[in-house]
Scaffold this active site. Structure first.
Site, short mmCIF file in Angstrom:
data_model
loop_
_atom_site.label_atom_id
_atom_site.label_comp_id
_atom_site.label_asym_id
_atom_site.label_seq_id
_atom_site.Cartn_x
_atom_site.Cartn_y
_atom_site.Cartn_z
CG ASN A 1 -1.86 0.84 1.14
OD1 ASN A 1 -1.37 2.03 0.52
ND2 ASN A 1 -2.53 1.38 2.67
CD1 TRP A 2 3.25 0.63 -2.77
CD2 TRP A 2 3.43 2.26 -4.80
NE1 TRP A 2 3.86 0.35 -3.85
CE2 TRP A 2 3.74 1.37 -4.92
CE3 TRP A 2 3.14 2.54 -5.97
CZ2 TRP A 2 4.94 0.08 -6.06
CZ3 TRP A 2 3.47 2.06 -7.03
CH2 TRP A 2 4.13 1.03 -7.45
CE LYS A 3 -0.33 2.87 4.86
NZ LYS A 3 -0.10 3.20 6.21
CG HIS B 1 -5.91 2.29 5.38
ND1 HIS B 1 -5.10 3.28 6.48
CD2 HIS B 1 -4.38 1.53 5.09
CE1 HIS B 1 -4.43 2.93 6.43
NE2 HIS B 1 -3.31 1.65 6.09
CD GLU C 1 -2.31 5.83 6.38
OE1 GLU C 1 -2.58 5.79 5.66
OE2 GLU C 1 -1.76 4.75 7.38
CD GLU D 1 -2.95 -2.20 7.52
OE1 GLU D 1 -1.78 -2.54 7.12
OE2 GLU D 1 -4.16 -1.22 7.39
N GLY E 1 2.86 2.77 11.05
CA GLY E 1 4.38 3.60 10.63
C GLY E 1 4.82 3.91 11.74
CB SER F 1 5.81 -1.06 11.95
OG SER F 1 5.40 -0.32 12.74
N GLY G 1 3.20 -0.45 4.29
CA GLY G 1 3.12 0.72 3.64
C GLY G 1 4.45 0.95 3.79
N GLY G 2 5.58 1.67 4.69
CA GLY G 2 6.10 1.85 4.11
C GLY G 2 7.45 1.53 3.93
#
Ligand code: 13P
Length: 262
Positions: free
Chosen positions: A12-14, A104, A106, A174, A180, A220, A241-242
């Site tokens: 997930n590149w956001k 998600h 976010e 999640e 993150g 993470s 993510g990251g």
């Protein structure tokens, strides 16, 4: 013994990477996996770029026969019409998107998406033959008040209202506090909740769906901790993510089966 579920590693590149950067990353990731003689059949890989990158990434995947799935990060609750800024499931399906992230944390937090909106989006995804990747998870306050599983279980029960025994879905657990933060859940904690989420699938959609549906962990995830999550019986992959934004790191996460001790 039930069916074996092919592991799924999803990036997930956001809101990161423009379309040129997206194309470069996908190309490099493909080369990296080829160089490492990674067997594409052993793990499904799906990338979830921003909307504006989808067409470019789809063209590259098709042209170079790169075996990655393509997904979007959200979709509208409507098919078409006067909804400025929204993207419909129909458009995503036309771009060969196979899946779409829904709910998600976010989106829930910054766009006030409640369980009703999430359920409506799941219905839209299924209507357009997109696999909804349904995200659930508790905040640190929820964790303190209700424990780890109560909120994600309730979120999933509502999200599955429009799903049926034959629906293809993916569930991603999640914990919000792990996203993150660099502080992942322990594999044992994640397993406990993922098992409860599979029980929800069993209750709502039946045994067959519970056996076949992939339940992912996200929060993470890194190359250093992925293998331990993947050893758990109810964790079938990761939503990253990251760690999905850097070629070497994402490549190493995808190749977790080669890590020492697995
Ligand atoms: P991080 O891997 O950056 O913690 O993000 C997880 C996530 O939110 C994936 O959807």
């Amino acid at each position: 013994m039930g069916v074996t579920r092919t592991p799924l590693i999803a990036g997930n590149w956001k809101m990161n990477l423009d379309h040129l950067q997206a194309v470069a990353l996908v190309q490099k990731l493909h080369w990296s996996l080829k160089d490492a003689a990674h067997e594409a059949d052993s793990v499904d890989v799906t990338v979830f770029p921003p909307f504006t990158d989808l067409r470019s990434v789809q063209t590259l995947l098709d042209a170079d026969k790169i075996p990655f799935g393509l997904g979007a990060q959200d979709l509208s609750t409507h098919d078409s019409g006067a909804y400025t800024g929204e993207i419909s499931g129909e458009f995503l399906a036309k771009l060969n998107c196979g899946s779409v992230i829904i709910g998600h944390s976010e989106r829930r937090e910054y766009h006030a998406e409640d369980d009703a909106v999430v359920a409506a989006k799941v219905a839209q995804a299924l209507k357009h033959a997109l696999v909804p990747v349904i995200c659930v998870g508790e905040t640190s306050e929820d964790l303190e008040k209700f424990g780890a599983s109560a909120v994600p279980v309730a979120q999933l029960e509502k999200a599955l209202e429009s799903a049926s025994a034959t629906s293809e879905i993916v569930v991603a657990y999640e914990p919000v506090w792990a996203i993150g933060s660099g502080q992942a859940a322990t594999p044992e904690q994640a397993q406990e909740v993922c098992q409860k989420l599979r029980d929800v699938i069993r209750e709502k959609l039946g045994e067959d769906a519970a056996e076949r549906t992939r339940v992912l962990y996200g929060g993470s995830v890194k190359s250093g901790n992925i293998a331990a999550f993947m050893r758990e019986p109810d964790i079938d992959g990761a939503l990253v993510g990251g760690g999905s934004l850097k070629v070497d790191e994402f490549s190493a996460i995808i190749r977790y089966q080669k890590h020492v001790g697995v």
